[in-house]
Design a protein around this motif. Sequence first.
Motif, PDB file in Angstrom:
ATOM      1  N   ARG A 107      28.723  52.820  39.538  1.00  0.00           N
ATOM      2  CA  ARG A 107      29.638  51.512  38.887  1.00  0.00           C
ATOM      3  C   ARG A 107      28.307  51.024  37.821  1.00  0.00           C
ATOM      4  O   ARG A 107      29.117  50.326  37.006  1.00  0.00           O
ATOM      5  CB  ARG A 107      29.467  50.628  39.483  1.00  0.00           C
ATOM      6  CG  ARG A 107      31.203  51.154  40.626  1.00  0.00           C
ATOM      7  CD  ARG A 107      31.094  50.140  41.758  1.00  0.00           C
ATOM      8  NE  ARG A 107      33.016  49.838  42.674  1.00  0.00           N
ATOM      9  CZ  ARG A 107      33.526  49.388  42.494  1.00  0.00           C
ATOM     10  NH1 ARG A 107      33.578  48.019  41.015  1.00  0.00           N
ATOM     11  NH2 ARG A 107      35.103  50.051  43.476  1.00  0.00           N
ATOM     12  N   PRO A 167      35.936  52.179  50.702  1.00  0.00           N
ATOM     13  CA  PRO A 167      36.104  51.428  49.067  1.00  0.00           C
ATOM     14  C   PRO A 167      34.441  50.359  49.525  1.00  0.00           C
ATOM     15  O   PRO A 167      34.116  49.913  50.433  1.00  0.00           O
ATOM     16  CB  PRO A 167      37.375  50.977  49.180  1.00  0.00           C
ATOM     17  CG  PRO A 167      38.178  51.336  49.886  1.00  0.00           C
ATOM     18  CD  PRO A 167      37.290  52.017  50.906  1.00  0.00           C
ATOM     19  N   SER A 168      33.727  50.932  47.986  1.00  0.00           N
ATOM     20  CA  SER A 168      32.701  49.503  47.601  1.00  0.00           C
ATOM     21  C   SER A 168      33.068  48.196  48.401  1.00  0.00           C
ATOM     22  O   SER A 168      33.948  47.642  48.269  1.00  0.00           O
ATOM     23  CB  SER A 168      31.690  49.777  46.899  1.00  0.00           C
ATOM     24  OG  SER A 168      33.190  49.203  45.478  1.00  0.00           O
ATOM     25  N   ASP A 194      35.318  46.304  45.941  1.00  0.00           N
ATOM     26  CA  ASP A 194      36.857  47.460  45.800  1.00  0.00           C
ATOM     27  C   ASP A 194      37.626  46.452  47.196  1.00  0.00           C
ATOM     28  O   ASP A 194      39.059  46.354  48.005  1.00  0.00           O
ATOM     29  CB  ASP A 194      37.067  48.722  45.944  1.00  0.00           C
ATOM     30  CG  ASP A 194      36.617  48.851  44.369  1.00  0.00           C
ATOM     31  OD1 ASP A 194      36.596  47.863  44.000  1.00  0.00           O
ATOM     32  OD2 ASP A 194      36.248  50.185  44.392  1.00  0.00           O
ATOM     33  N   LYS A 204      38.869  43.204  47.278  1.00  0.00           N
ATOM     34  CA  LYS A 204      40.140  43.312  46.657  1.00  0.00           C
ATOM     35  C   LYS A 204      41.167  43.056  47.570  1.00  0.00           C
ATOM     36  O   LYS A 204      42.563  42.515  46.890  1.00  0.00           O
ATOM     37  CB  LYS A 204      40.152  43.757  45.186  1.00  0.00           C
ATOM     38  CG  LYS A 204      38.951  43.264  44.455  1.00  0.00           C
ATOM     39  CD  LYS A 204      38.825  44.133  43.398  1.00  0.00           C
ATOM     40  CE  LYS A 204      37.899  43.441  42.863  1.00  0.00           C
ATOM     41  NZ  LYS A 204      38.103  44.934  41.649  1.00  0.00           N
ATOM     42  N   GLY A 205      41.119  44.111  48.671  1.00  0.00           N
ATOM     43  CA  GLY A 205      42.506  44.257  48.814  1.00  0.00           C
ATOM     44  C   GLY A 205      42.943  44.070  50.588  1.00  0.00           C
ATOM     45  O   GLY A 205      42.215  42.350  50.255  1.00  0.00           O
ATOM     46  N   SER A 243      35.165  38.475  42.447  1.00  0.00           N
ATOM     47  CA  SER A 243      36.353  38.890  43.169  1.00  0.00           C
ATOM     48  C   SER A 243      36.009  37.753  44.213  1.00  0.00           C
ATOM     49  O   SER A 243      37.008  38.173  45.084  1.00  0.00           O
ATOM     50  CB  SER A 243      36.327  40.508  42.753  1.00  0.00           C
ATOM     51  OG  SER A 243      34.842  40.601  43.732  1.00  0.00           O
ATOM     52  N   GLU A 264      45.850  40.866  43.476  1.00  0.00           N
ATOM     53  CA  GLU A 264      46.132  40.983  42.208  1.00  0.00           C
ATOM     54  C   GLU A 264      46.700  40.479  41.348  1.00  0.00           C
ATOM     55  O   GLU A 264      46.478  40.474  40.102  1.00  0.00           O
ATOM     56  CB  GLU A 264      47.246  42.410  42.299  1.00  0.00           C
ATOM     57  CG  GLU A 264      46.384  43.774  43.369  1.00  0.00           C
ATOM     58  CD  GLU A 264      46.185  43.783  44.939  1.00  0.00           C
ATOM     59  OE1 GLU A 264      46.321  42.548  45.119  1.00  0.00           O
ATOM     60  OE2 GLU A 264      45.001  44.389  44.686  1.00  0.00           O
TER      61      GLU A 264
END
Length: 596
Positions: free
Chosen positions: A94, A225-226, A229, A232-233, A550, A571
């Motif tokens: 990244r 996921p890092s 991420d 974010k979910g 985020s 999102e």
Amino acid sequence: MNPHGPTAPPTLTRMFADSVAAHGDSPAVSDDSGRRLTYAELDRASAAVARQLIEAGVRREDRVGIHRERDVDLVIGILGALRAGAAYVAVDQRYPKARRELMLRAAGVRVTLVDAAGAEQLDPGFNPLVQRYDPSVGAPRTAGPDLPEPDGQDAACVLFTSGSTGTPKGVVVEHRNLVHFVTNPELPRLTQADRVAQIANVSFDTFHWELWSSFWFGAEIVMMPSVPDLVKGDPGRELRRRRITALLSPTMAFNHIAAEDPDVFSSLRILQTGGDVVRPAACRDILAGKFDGELVNLYGPTEGTTAATAHRITEVLHDATSVPIGRALSGVLLHVLDPELRPVPVGTPGELYIGGAGVTRGYLGDPARTAERFLPDPLGPPGSTMYATGDLVLERDGVLDYLGRNDDQVKIRGYRVEPREVERSLIAHPGVLDAAVLPQGSDQDKRLVAFVVLQGRTTVPQVRAHAQATMPDYQVPSEFLNVPEIQATPHGKRDTAALLDLLADRGRRRSGYTAPATDTERYLAGVWEELLGTERIGTDDDFFELGGNSMLAFRLSRRIARDNGAFVTLESILSNTVLTDMAAATDAAPRKGDDT
């Protein structure tokens, strides 16, 4: 019970070999693609990669770059590098290309393990080597004649931290340092049944606990996921779906998640946090919720191998203003000293110096900076060193409280950042005459503000793009202000107060300001002001341009659901970052009680 007998093995490779012997058929590592290797399979694969590296000319104490996706093969590559006698240098994909290459160049890597795509991304000077192995070929579990056994004082990895001179510092961590850390009896004990989440940036030192603690106890490391991420979910759903039982969460994520939904962590048996200042309310909320596991706050710099202290949190008083960083781990020496390196009385603030088995070798290729921070330890064995952390602490009843820094270094989302390094990167742009970078916000929500003096037709968006292309996202300032000059005080020092006045003026005078008109706009403006620490939010303001990220967007999503009953997805927030658009998305979102 110690899975390796009464004594810790001297090296990571021996530790892994012991685990293969004890847990050969148990799962060792899995990833999102569905791949899952047992300890025996991981042993064979990593031995094959080690031989590939030796054939490519890698020798003891060479550095091997790891430049690939976060997957099972990343773990194979790291083990392969160690079993070839080398030290690994893992770079997060990244990071901007310039940053990745700077790290590999500074480390002096002999070769860089890549996947097929990575081979095309790197300059040939880094000797990209496509990682390969044949899983069907057997390999000995011990070093054997063609796989050298490293020594405990050999380098295991090089990790980079922010540097005040403008160049990241490569910390050389030895096998003995990491073995001391992961086998420390003061840390929570995993079991063979545990599934450990791998969410850390692979260039960050908390990756050590995820990987090597799993291997020490014969647990399974689950590549996830890092952190950005994951946040974010739906982190709670992801942890439950993957049956995660143990997690080391960066403090920034820990604080944000707990502020909005502390029960996200309820399925865990072990929850650790570290890297920044923990909010007492976050711990209180987690303990008051459904979490029934072990909650631990860790403290330690990379130079001291990830953690030097630990504090088990069982209760946080309502009026507590801080969470202790705790007591020394076994084998760690802590000294609280004054500027003359004399011990301070108990209850008096002083700088923390760390000695003992966790103190690393120093900075790669930089003896001057090493000598400045790694000093002879007067209370340790002859020839031992202690690391000057720059952190101010206060001891109460044998427990340490963190008070802050004695220099300009700050923590941004758990990462150490030297504002001077960011300034030098900005000034490297040909259109920037001068720059000053100041931290703003609370300890839990620290952000950087850049003041830039531009020349010619250079614009702020161009400078922001330059920053994003040359620095990791946590070093990129949240706000940029174009100023006529960086003023100085009569003593010739930077006039910080004048810069902050300019920042306040911008908040009061933003051009094109249109006041929020609807109830939803006014509600969102109020929440933005609280989360971002910014006044006078207008309908055309952008959440991310004002310092959002985020994790703050995650908190915003949860806050809207709690206050308004509107289920605005993360999102949707990321797609509607302007206030008026976000208000429209909130009005259109499904609500509690809807049939949908």
